[in-house]
Write a protein that holds these residues in place. Structure first.
Motif, mmCIF file in Angstrom:
data_model
loop_
_atom_site.group_PDB
_atom_site.id
_atom_site.type_symbol
_atom_site.label_atom_id
_atom_site.label_comp_id
_atom_site.label_asym_id
_atom_site.label_seq_id
_atom_site.Cartn_x
_atom_site.Cartn_y
_atom_site.Cartn_z
ATOM 1 N N ARG A 73 41.515 42.470 39.708
ATOM 2 C CA ARG A 73 41.376 43.009 41.270
ATOM 3 C C ARG A 73 39.931 42.474 41.858
ATOM 4 N N ILE A 74 39.228 43.155 40.899
ATOM 5 C CA ILE A 74 37.561 43.236 41.251
ATOM 6 C C ILE A 74 37.206 41.811 41.206
ATOM 7 N N LEU A 75 37.584 40.987 40.257
ATOM 8 C CA LEU A 75 37.097 39.584 40.331
ATOM 9 C C LEU A 75 37.581 38.717 41.376
ATOM 10 N N ALA A 76 38.875 39.270 41.783
ATOM 11 C CA ALA A 76 39.628 38.544 42.911
ATOM 12 C C ALA A 76 38.716 38.629 44.075
ATOM 13 N N LEU A 77 37.883 39.609 44.090
ATOM 14 C CA LEU A 77 37.412 39.964 45.509
ATOM 15 C C LEU A 77 35.903 39.094 45.336
ATOM 16 N N ILE A 78 35.520 38.560 44.243
ATOM 17 C CA ILE A 78 34.255 37.666 44.453
ATOM 18 C C ILE A 78 34.626 36.344 43.390
ATOM 19 N N GLN A 79 36.022 35.776 44.004
ATOM 20 C CA GLN A 79 36.672 34.455 43.384
ATOM 21 C C GLN A 79 35.765 33.277 43.954
ATOM 22 N N ALA A 114 48.027 39.122 35.243
ATOM 23 C CA ALA A 114 47.317 39.672 36.298
ATOM 24 C C ALA A 114 46.184 38.944 36.689
ATOM 25 N N PHE A 115 45.544 38.036 35.673
ATOM 26 C CA PHE A 115 44.398 37.141 35.602
ATOM 27 C C PHE A 115 44.754 36.021 36.131
ATOM 28 N N ALA A 116 46.171 35.395 36.120
ATOM 29 C CA ALA A 116 46.600 34.168 36.296
ATOM 30 C C ALA A 116 46.326 33.758 38.013
ATOM 31 N N THR A 117 46.120 34.733 38.753
ATOM 32 C CA THR A 117 45.929 34.621 40.286
ATOM 33 C C THR A 117 44.561 34.042 40.690
ATOM 34 N N LEU A 118 43.787 34.229 39.699
ATOM 35 C CA LEU A 118 42.159 33.802 39.592
ATOM 36 C C LEU A 118 42.320 32.141 39.631
ATOM 37 N N PRO A 119 41.183 31.705 40.051
ATOM 38 C CA PRO A 119 40.991 30.036 40.027
ATOM 39 C C PRO A 119 41.182 29.679 38.480
ATOM 40 N N GLU A 159 34.430 56.020 40.331
ATOM 41 C CA GLU A 159 35.535 55.446 39.759
ATOM 42 C C GLU A 159 36.616 54.996 40.762
ATOM 43 N N GLY A 160 37.223 53.877 40.525
ATOM 44 C CA GLY A 160 38.237 53.601 41.610
ATOM 45 C C GLY A 160 37.615 52.627 42.807
ATOM 46 N N ASN A 161 36.433 52.612 43.066
ATOM 47 C CA ASN A 161 35.750 51.955 44.070
ATOM 48 C C ASN A 161 35.635 50.427 43.768
ATOM 49 N N GLU A 162 36.620 49.715 43.785
ATOM 50 C CA GLU A 162 36.791 48.234 43.269
ATOM 51 C C GLU A 162 35.774 47.374 44.118
#
Length: 376
Positions: free
Chosen positions: A209-215, A236-241, A312-315
């Motif tokens: 989810r974190i990496l999706a924010l900076i994809q 879960a990671f399949a949604t990234l480019p 913790e938790g602040n993605e």
């Protein structure tokens, strides 16, 4: 001294791969480096998969038989009795059912490392197991704590005759680990963790989810690890480019260290990590760390100097910190250089051995004082 070394959670030499097994081996090596004769206790695994009363009763019966066998063995002169008992990782799912009674019977000091108390387990189904742990805490001459969280839990047992001493997580290498290679373009992120249910999987999902924010930024991620939840984690990671994430599977330690050195930043949320030796491995090759300030993570890094920690938790904050570091190669280099020095000097086996030597001397002193008090 002759030291009996007990690991209730996992067998000392069962060949398993886990952080607690590695730490147990490191502790034994550090104790031996001080000239002590260390005998790992041969005992069945004491892990309790559930709070079932019958399971605890079976473990206690088995421990009682082993205690009797060991005492007969030592008293017969078949082998020398220990001069000190050292238990690693005494907690509610793996209470030390041997050490306190045997230390008392042999009139020797009782020492623990990474013992922990769980007040919320003192009521309800795990209460009997927690009570067994607390017997060991009350009997201790010295308790080494790896993390600030564990220290807070042990504070009720600090009193004259029972000392609490810090023993920060440390890391041992057979040879000096490789140093980080030149910076990559685009920057390469890396993480290492087993793919199992619970906190590990939760950290993987958070990272996705974190990496999706900076994809939209240019980076690559390598993932080292395997396990039962690999399919769910890959999804879960399949949604990234496409092409951003590479799954490398399970690597041996040398292979993992070489991979770490080929990357630029180590990213692992570390949700509820006990501490995580992998953070020390990554720092040892010169990688800056980005992680949540969760569990014992803060005790394996030097926040601000070798790592960037986020609540913790602040993605969103995690993504922002990581984004800023991706854009600042000079800061990555400064953090990474400090990280290597930190891991190889401040968290070395030699430093750990110094702390262990201090603690063992204090344990002997505390035990003698208790004996004198009892004789009055």
């Amino acid at each position: 001294m002759r030291i009996a070394f007990h690991t209730p959670l996992n067998l000392f030499d069962d060949g398993g791969v886990s952080g607690d097994r590695r730490m147990a081996r490191q502790l034994v090596a550090a104790l031996r480096s001080l000239g002590h004769e260390v005998d790992p206790v041969v005992a069945p695994r004491g892990y309790l998969p559930s709070s079932d009363a019958a399971c605890l009763a079976e473990r206690e019966d088995r421990a009682a038989q082993l205690r009797d066998d060991l005492l007969r063995h030592w008293r017969s002169g078949a082998s020398p009795a220990p001069d000190l008992w050292f238990t690693y990782h005494n907690y509610y799912r793996a209470p030390d059912l041997l050490g306190p009674a045997l230390a008392a019977a042999c009139d020797i000091p009782y020492v623990t490392a990474e013992a922990s108390d769980a007040p919320r387990r003192a009521q309800g189904e795990w209460a009997p197991h927690t009570e067994r742990v607390r017997r060991g805490l009350a009997a201790g001459d010295v308790h080494f704590h790896f993390t600030e969280r564990d220290r807070r839990g042990l504070e009720p047992w600090r009193e004259p005759g029972t000392a609490l001493l810090p023993l920060p997580p440390f890391i041992a290498f057979a040879t000096e680990p490789p140093a980080r290679a030149a910076a990559n373009t685009p920057p390469r992120l890396v993480t290492i963790a087993m793919m199992r249910e619970g906190t590990k999987q939760n950290s993987y999902l958070a990272l996705a989810r974190i990496l999706a924010l900076i994809q939209d930024e240019d980076w690559r991620l390598s993932i080292i690890g395997d396990g039962r939840q690999r399919a769910a984690i890959e999804q879960a990671f399949a949604t990234l480019p496409a092409g951003r994430v590479t799954f490398l599977g399970l690597l041996d330690r040398d292979g993992a260290m070489q991979e770490l050195a080929a990357h630029d930043i180590f990213v692992w949320p570390g949700i509820r990590e006990a501490y995580g030796l992998v953070y020390l491995e990554a720092q040892a090759v010169g990688l800056p760390i980005v992680a949540f300030d969760s569990g014992g993570v803060a005790d394996t890094v030097d926040a601000g100097r070798t790592a960037l920690l986020v609540e913790e938790g602040n993605e969103a904050a995690f993504a922002a910190r990581l984004s800023a570091l991706l854009a600042d190669p000079a800061r990555r280099r400064r953090l990474g250089d400090a990280a290597r020095r930190f891991a190889l000097t401040e968290r070395s086996p030699q430093k750990a051995a110094e702390r262990l030597a201090e603690g063992l001397a204090l344990a002997l002193e505390n035990h003698r004082a208790k004996r004198k008090e009892a004789e009055r």
